[in-house]
Enzyme design. Structure first.
Site, short mmCIF file in Angstrom:
data_model
loop_
_atom_site.label_atom_id
_atom_site.label_comp_id
_atom_site.label_asym_id
_atom_site.label_seq_id
_atom_site.Cartn_x
_atom_site.Cartn_y
_atom_site.Cartn_z
N GLU A 280 14.11 26.25 61.47
CA GLU A 280 14.88 26.11 60.22
C GLU A 280 14.69 27.35 59.35
O GLU A 280 15.64 27.83 58.72
CB GLU A 280 14.46 24.86 59.44
CG GLU A 280 14.81 23.56 60.12
CD GLU A 280 16.28 23.47 60.52
OE1 GLU A 280 17.16 23.65 59.67
OE2 GLU A 280 16.54 23.21 61.72
N TRP A 283 17.07 29.74 60.49
CA TRP A 283 18.46 29.56 60.03
C TRP A 283 18.65 30.34 58.74
O TRP A 283 19.68 30.97 58.50
CB TRP A 283 18.76 28.07 59.75
CG TRP A 283 19.36 27.36 60.93
CD1 TRP A 283 18.73 26.46 61.74
CD2 TRP A 283 20.72 27.47 61.42
NE1 TRP A 283 19.60 26.02 62.70
CE2 TRP A 283 20.82 26.61 62.54
CE3 TRP A 283 21.83 28.20 61.04
CZ2 TRP A 283 22.02 26.46 63.26
CZ3 TRP A 283 23.01 28.06 61.76
CH2 TRP A 283 23.09 27.21 62.86
N TRP A 311 44.93 24.72 52.85
CA TRP A 311 43.96 23.81 52.23
C TRP A 311 44.57 23.03 51.07
O TRP A 311 45.45 23.53 50.36
CB TRP A 311 42.77 24.60 51.66
CG TRP A 311 41.86 25.26 52.64
CD1 TRP A 311 41.68 26.60 52.81
CD2 TRP A 311 40.98 24.62 53.57
NE1 TRP A 311 40.74 26.85 53.78
CE2 TRP A 311 40.29 25.65 54.27
CE3 TRP A 311 40.69 23.29 53.90
CZ2 TRP A 311 39.34 25.39 55.26
CZ3 TRP A 311 39.74 23.03 54.89
CH2 TRP A 311 39.08 24.07 55.55
N ASN A 346 19.42 17.78 53.85
CA ASN A 346 20.29 18.62 54.70
C ASN A 346 21.34 17.81 55.47
O ASN A 346 22.51 18.19 55.53
CB ASN A 346 19.44 19.43 55.68
CG ASN A 346 20.30 20.32 56.55
OD1 ASN A 346 21.05 21.16 56.04
ND2 ASN A 346 20.25 20.13 57.86
N TRP A 364 36.91 24.78 51.30
CA TRP A 364 35.44 24.79 51.26
C TRP A 364 34.90 25.53 50.04
O TRP A 364 33.80 25.25 49.58
CB TRP A 364 34.87 25.39 52.56
CG TRP A 364 35.30 26.82 52.83
CD1 TRP A 364 36.36 27.23 53.56
CD2 TRP A 364 34.67 28.03 52.36
NE1 TRP A 364 36.45 28.60 53.60
CE2 TRP A 364 35.42 29.12 52.87
CE3 TRP A 364 33.55 28.29 51.57
CZ2 TRP A 364 35.09 30.45 52.60
CZ3 TRP A 364 33.22 29.61 51.30
CH2 TRP A 364 33.98 30.68 51.81
N TRP A 387 28.40 25.80 54.15
CA TRP A 387 29.77 25.35 53.87
C TRP A 387 30.74 25.81 54.95
O TRP A 387 31.58 25.05 55.42
CB TRP A 387 30.23 25.80 52.48
CG TRP A 387 29.83 24.76 51.48
CD1 TRP A 387 28.71 24.76 50.70
CD2 TRP A 387 30.50 23.52 51.22
NE1 TRP A 387 28.66 23.61 49.96
CE2 TRP A 387 29.74 22.83 50.26
CE3 TRP A 387 31.67 22.93 51.71
CZ2 TRP A 387 30.11 21.57 49.78
CZ3 TRP A 387 32.04 21.68 51.23
CH2 TRP A 387 31.26 21.01 50.27
C1 LIG Z 1 26.77 22.64 52.92
C2 LIG Z 1 25.35 23.14 52.88
C3 LIG Z 1 24.90 23.84 51.77
C4 LIG Z 1 23.58 24.32 51.72
N1 LIG Z 1 23.17 25.02 50.61
C5 LIG Z 1 21.91 25.52 50.57
C6 LIG Z 1 21.47 26.27 49.45
O1 LIG Z 1 22.21 26.55 48.51
N2 LIG Z 1 20.17 26.71 49.44
C7 LIG Z 1 19.31 26.46 50.48
O2 LIG Z 1 18.16 26.88 50.41
N3 LIG Z 1 19.72 25.78 51.56
C8 LIG Z 1 20.99 25.29 51.64
N4 LIG Z 1 21.38 24.57 52.73
C9 LIG Z 1 20.46 24.44 53.87
C10 LIG Z 1 19.55 23.18 53.85
O3 LIG Z 1 20.30 22.05 53.61
C11 LIG Z 1 18.43 23.28 52.82
O4 LIG Z 1 17.75 24.51 52.96
C12 LIG Z 1 17.41 22.16 53.02
O5 LIG Z 1 18.02 20.92 52.93
C13 LIG Z 1 16.34 22.29 51.96
O6 LIG Z 1 15.40 21.27 52.10
P1 LIG Z 1 13.91 21.58 52.53
O7 LIG Z 1 13.37 22.69 51.73
O8 LIG Z 1 13.18 20.30 52.51
O9 LIG Z 1 14.12 22.09 54.02
P2 LIG Z 1 13.21 22.05 55.32
O10 LIG Z 1 13.89 21.16 56.28
O11 LIG Z 1 11.80 21.77 55.03
O12 LIG Z 1 13.36 23.53 55.88
C14 LIG Z 1 12.48 24.59 55.47
C15 LIG Z 1 13.28 25.73 54.89
O13 LIG Z 1 14.11 26.30 55.89
C16 LIG Z 1 15.34 26.74 55.29
N5 LIG Z 1 16.44 25.97 55.88
C17 LIG Z 1 16.40 24.73 56.38
N6 LIG Z 1 17.60 24.37 56.87
C18 LIG Z 1 18.42 25.41 56.67
C19 LIG Z 1 19.80 25.67 56.94
N7 LIG Z 1 20.57 24.78 57.57
N8 LIG Z 1 20.33 26.84 56.55
C20 LIG Z 1 19.57 27.77 55.94
N9 LIG Z 1 18.26 27.60 55.66
C21 LIG Z 1 17.69 26.44 56.01
C22 LIG Z 1 15.23 26.45 53.81
O14 LIG Z 1 14.76 27.60 53.16
C23 LIG Z 1 14.21 25.33 53.76
O15 LIG Z 1 13.52 25.23 52.55
C24 LIG Z 1 22.70 24.09 52.81
C25 LIG Z 1 23.17 23.37 53.92
C26 LIG Z 1 24.48 22.89 53.96
C27 LIG Z 1 24.94 22.13 55.15
#
Ligand SMILES: Cc1cc2nc3c(=O)[nH]c(=O)nc-3n(C[C@H](O)[C@H](O)[C@H](O)COP(=O)(O)OP(=O)(O)OC[C@H]3O[C@@H](n4cnc5c(N)ncnc54)[C@H](O)[C@@H]3O)c2cc1C
Length: 481
Positions: A280, A283, A311, A346, A364, A387
């Protein structure tokens, strides 16, 4: 001559690449200052909860510096104007900061560098935001990766201990008598104690709270991450995103913690949990790379051809989505969580984004902006990437014909409806059998469970199967497969 350290998305003094460089290279007896610039114009994407997080983080940073007899000078205004005034007043400036990848930040930094260069000063910038320098990971042809898995594999092959080693910062070399109070005339200073945290979200700002989350996750979450990460009703993820964004927790610290857990892990399932979490973090790295290579993404689809999609901009439907009044409980629970807490799980980010772009076929960009204005953790690269992934216009995108079915997602990831009931009190008495699709209740059921669909809680605003047909036909108009 004045040495300036500019805090941006690195609101901590520990393990901070540019700050460590600043202290190491500061000549004895040199005048210096530590600043943060608060720019009203950048608040377009700053909801109140995000501002509260930022303010709490600034206050704590300021407190931790003052314990070392140092000041954080918080200045309000545009960066270029501020540096113009600083150079007019102090002449040559040697400036240190950590790089940012967002196109509007690159533009800002270029302008600042020109101002510093014009007085014979120097700018030293560092990578601190990512484990790997954005732009560093390229495919065999020397081009960017457009798909996550090969990017991840290449990155894992590059990352070694040095990429997440602690960059120690020794503040003891700084002498109070050399610290310069800027006292600018054209720009106002803000005292950290005057920063307000009026509307708080679910995540508390400041380094202490970030480090507590990281510790808690290391001790009780990371090993089980793989099993729990997709269940929105439990705290199965780290909730560190806002801290990683503002740098109250550094990305190297997060990676070090994961590697330390991996070294100690005994069972295969723990190792898988930890590895999944590292994936993650990658990502995040992937999307930062994508922004680096494609600054046009601030307004365009990654796959340009999809900017010709027809759209919808239906304001009424968009408003219902924003307020969590679509009649699709998992979508509404998500939007209400976002609105009340400033954070969203997420899995539910994906479900709500997919619903807006596929079931409602709304651009979007509207959803991206709404998330940006309401998330505490708003991060351009991850938000835009997420997005566009959901809208099937981006990198590694779900093909357009793969559309989440909101009912099936709901049944799979919130089987008992615990998450839905937490955020939709109207449905609190509805049993699991009907919670995912309350429209299916008979009028007797509605009476029994104390909710009239269409009155107390909306009926579905669209029909999923028809919406799916529409998306497929609209996408097909653009490109023939
Ligand atoms: C439509 C959409 C919009 C999003 N907008 C943001 C946003 O503005 N800011 C943001 O930080 N994340 C965003 N995410 C990614 C992800 O949803 C969040 O990082 C995550 O939910 C944060 O929760 P956590 O810190 O508990 O993550 P954990 O599951 O604990 O993951 C650890 C870290 O990994 C990174 N990470 C995890 N999943 C993703 C992912 N899919 N993409 C990129 N980085 C990721 C984050 O920095 C996160 O804190 C988005 C995802 C989607 C589908």
């Amino acid at each position: 001559m004045l040495y300036v350290y500019w805090f941006r998305k690195d609101l901590r003094t520990d393990d901070n690449a540019a700050l460590a460089g600043f202290f190491k290279n500061l000549p004895d007896g040199s005048k210096f200052c530590l600043i943060y610039i608060k720019n009203r114009n950048s608040f377009n994407y700053f909801g109140e909860k995000r501002i509260s997080f930022l303010n709490e983080s600034l206050k704590e940073l300021s407190r931790s510096l003052s314990e070392k007899d140092l000041d954080l000078q918080i200045i309000e205004g545009k960066s270029a104007g501020i540096f113009r005034e600083i150079t007019e007043k102090y002449g040559k400036v040697i400036l240190y900061f950590n790089r940012q990848v967002e196109p509007y930040c690159i533009k800002r930094d270029k302008e600042v560098k020109e101002i510093i260069d014009s007085v014979g000063g120097q700018v030293f910038d560092y990578n601190d935001t990512c484990i790997l320098e954005p732009g560093e990971v390229k495919n065999e042809a020397g081009d960017q990766y457009r798909v996550y898995t090969p990017f991840k594999n290449k990155s894992l092959g590059i990352i070694g201990k040095s990429h997440y080693a602690n960059i120690r910062t020794d503040l003891s070399s700084l002498k109070k008598e050399n610290e310069t109070d800027l006292s600018l005339n054209r720009h106002k200073s803000i005292k950290s104690e005057d920063l307000k945290s009026s509307v708080k979200g679910i995540i508390e700002g400041g380094r202490n709270s970030g480090i507590s989350l990281l510790k808690e996750f290391y001790e009780n979450g990371i090993s089980e991450y793989k099993e729990k990460r997709d269940i929105p009703s439990v705290t199965g993820t780290s909730m560190l995103s806002a801290h990683l964004h503002f740098g109250t927790v550094g990305i190297r610290e997060a990676m070090r913690t994961a590697m330390s857990a991996l070294n100690k892990a005994e069972s295969e399932s723990s190792k898988t949990g930890i590895q999944t979490w590292i994936n993650e973090l990658l990502w995040r790295e992937f999307y930062y790379h994508i922004t680096f290579f494609n600054p046009r993404l601030t307004s365009e689809s990654f796959r340009n051809e999809y900017d010709d999609l027809n759209w919808s901009y239906d304001e009424e439907l968009f408003d219902k989505w924003c307020r969590g009044m679509t009649g699709f409980p998992i979508v509404d629970a998500g939007m209400r969580q976002l609105n009340s807490e400033g954070w969203l799980h997420n899995r539910v980010r994906m479900i709500t984004a997919m619903f807006l772009t596929k079931d409602l076929f709304i651009d979007w960009r509207l959803g991206e902006k709404y998330f940006a204005e309401n998330l505490i953790d708003m991060d351009f690269s991850s938000n835009n990437g997420g997005w566009q992934w959901c809208a099937s216009t981006g990198v590694d995108a779900q093909p357009y014909f793969r559309i989440f079915n909101p009912y099936l997602q709901s049944k799979k990831f919130d089987p008992k409806g615990d998450y839905i009931r937490k955020y939709i009190p109207e449905l609190k008495n509805v049993p699991s059998e009907f919670i995912h699709e309350p429209d299916k209740m008979s009028s007797d059921d509605m009476k029994k469970y104390n909710v009239i669909i269409g009155k107390d809680y909306p009926a579905g605003i669209t029909e999923h199967s028809l919406a799916k047909e529409r998306v497929v036909s609209e996408f097909k108009k653009i490109k023939k497969y």
